[in-house]
Scaffold this motif. Structure first.
Motif, PDB file in Angstrom:
ATOM      1  N   TRP A  28       0.632  -0.796   0.380  1.00 26.25           N
ATOM      2  CA  TRP A  28      -0.182   0.318  -0.214  1.00 26.25           C
ATOM      3  C   TRP A  28       0.626   1.301   0.237  1.00 26.25           C
ATOM      4  CZ3 TRP A  28      -0.190   3.590   3.043  1.00 26.25           C
ATOM      5  CH2 TRP A  28      -1.466   4.660   3.407  1.00 26.25           C
ATOM      6  N   ALA A  29       1.891   1.110   0.927  1.00 21.10           N
ATOM      7  CA  ALA A  29       2.905   2.041   0.738  1.00 21.10           C
ATOM      8  C   ALA A  29       3.297   2.445  -0.429  1.00 21.10           C
ATOM      9  CB  ALA A  29       3.988   2.199   1.926  1.00 21.10           C
ATOM     10  N   ARG A  32       1.548   4.268  -3.039  1.00 18.56           N
ATOM     11  CA  ARG A  32       1.239   6.095  -2.591  1.00 18.56           C
ATOM     12  C   ARG A  32       2.319   6.238  -2.918  1.00 18.56           C
ATOM     13  NH1 ARG A  32      -3.480   8.083  -0.894  1.00 18.56           N
ATOM     14  NH2 ARG A  32      -2.130   9.151   0.280  1.00 18.56           N
ATOM     15  N   ARG A  33       3.420   5.773  -3.077  1.00 22.30           N
ATOM     16  CA  ARG A  33       5.012   6.706  -3.294  1.00 22.30           C
ATOM     17  C   ARG A  33       5.280   6.528  -5.358  1.00 22.30           C
ATOM     18  NH1 ARG A  33       8.782   3.226   1.103  1.00 22.30           N
ATOM     19  NH2 ARG A  33       8.298   4.804   2.854  1.00 22.30           N
ATOM     20  N   TRP A 283       9.169   0.068  -1.466  1.00 22.24           N
ATOM     21  CA  TRP A 283       9.085   0.351   0.346  1.00 22.24           C
ATOM     22  C   TRP A 283      10.248  -0.842   0.477  1.00 22.24           C
ATOM     23  CZ3 TRP A 283       7.505  -3.978   2.663  1.00 22.24           C
ATOM     24  CH2 TRP A 283       6.639  -5.154   1.794  1.00 22.24           C
TER      25      TRP A 283
END
Length: 288
Positions: A28-29, A32-33, A283
């Motif tokens: 998820w992170a 987003r990045r 990530w």
């Protein structure tokens, strides 16, 4: 965001579930990045299966489902036996001993292939009692047979090693891992996402599989996965399989979180033309 998913947050506190939970949060992170906005599709029936994420990538809705594979049973069973040896053996090592290991016999080697629950039961009820009894009768340099277990191999201490340092203690087993066996485990995990992906309204569907493959780079497995897919392995309605591999425990240059994304069928957009695959490595896995 992920903080609103009560079960996901709860899983972060559970020893048996936190790795899969932080895998989901990490992806998820990463999405987003790379400036995507991962959403969770809301189903009318809350019990109905849905993909973990839905992102819009260059105008296309991409459903992404995540699957994490536990270590193979054999690897986990060897680990259980290894832990027992590391607790027991140092009590019996003498100054001239440097290494000590069990070479499983045929029966124990077969048992290592059983489920973890079955192996733990037999370890406690039978195998370990025989090992302890053998140790109590005295351990000497060389090879000795443990009835129903295998061979205990005790090697000499390296003179250069301080007496305060214990040598290698473990289980000497044949590694039955092969790229094909690992690839089929990955595809089995991918197949388990078909129902969720089919139920999610999307233009493209992808499954991301993370497994205990940190001893080899993704390329070794992806080539084998591509070969099996080309031979007709059915993953419909999946359009892409992504193998996410974490190698942070290694020291070689370039080790880290890596991914191999493979198209399952012809006619889908090229992987390099999309953004979501880059989010899978945007990530860093924080240990295991």
């Amino acid at each position: 965001g992920w903080r609103d998913k009560t079960k996901l947050v709860s899983d972060l506190r559970l020893p048996g579930a936190y790795e899969a939970a932080r895998f989901e949060i990490g992806v998820w992170a990463g999405l987003r990045r790379v400036r995507l906005a991962p959403q969770h599709e809301v189903a009318e029936n809350r019990a109905a299966p849905r993909a973990d994420f839905l992102v819009t990538d260059d105008g296309r809705r991409v459903a992404i489902d995540l699957k994490s594979l536990a270590d193979p049973d054999r690897k986990r069973n060897v680990g259980l036996l290894q832990q027992r040896m590391e607790l027991l053996a140092p009590r019996f090592l003498t100054a001239e001993m440097g290494t000590i290991a069990i070479e499983p016999g045929d029966a124990l080697d077969d048992l290592l292939e059983s489920t973890v629950a079955e192996f733990r039961h037999d370890l406690n009820a039978n195998i370990w009692l025989r090992v302890v009894e053998h140790f109590k009768r005295g351990v000497k340099l060389g090879r000795s047979e443990i009835d129903g277990v295998g061979t205990l191999v005790v090697g000499p201490r390296d003179p250069a090693r301080p007496l305060s340092q214990v040598g290698a203690i473990g289980v000497a087993v044949e590694d039955k891992w092969t790229p094909e066996r690992a690839a089929r485990r990955v595809l089995g995990g991918a197949a388990s996402a078909r129902r969720q992906l089919a139920a999610t309204e999307a233009d493209l569907r992808a499954v991301v599989v993370w497994g205990s493959l940190d001893h080899m780079p993704s390329g070794v497995f992806s080539a084998e996965i591509a070969r099996i897919l080309a031979a007709g392995y059915d993953l419909a309605p999946v359009d892409y399989v992504a193998l996410l591999n974490n190698r942070d425990r290694g020291r070689s240059p370039g080790w880290g979180t890596e991914v191999a994304v493979l198209p399952v069928r012809d006619g889908v957009p090229e992987v390099a033309a999309m953004t979501w695959p880059r989010g899978l490595t945007a990530w860093r896995w924080l240990g295991r």
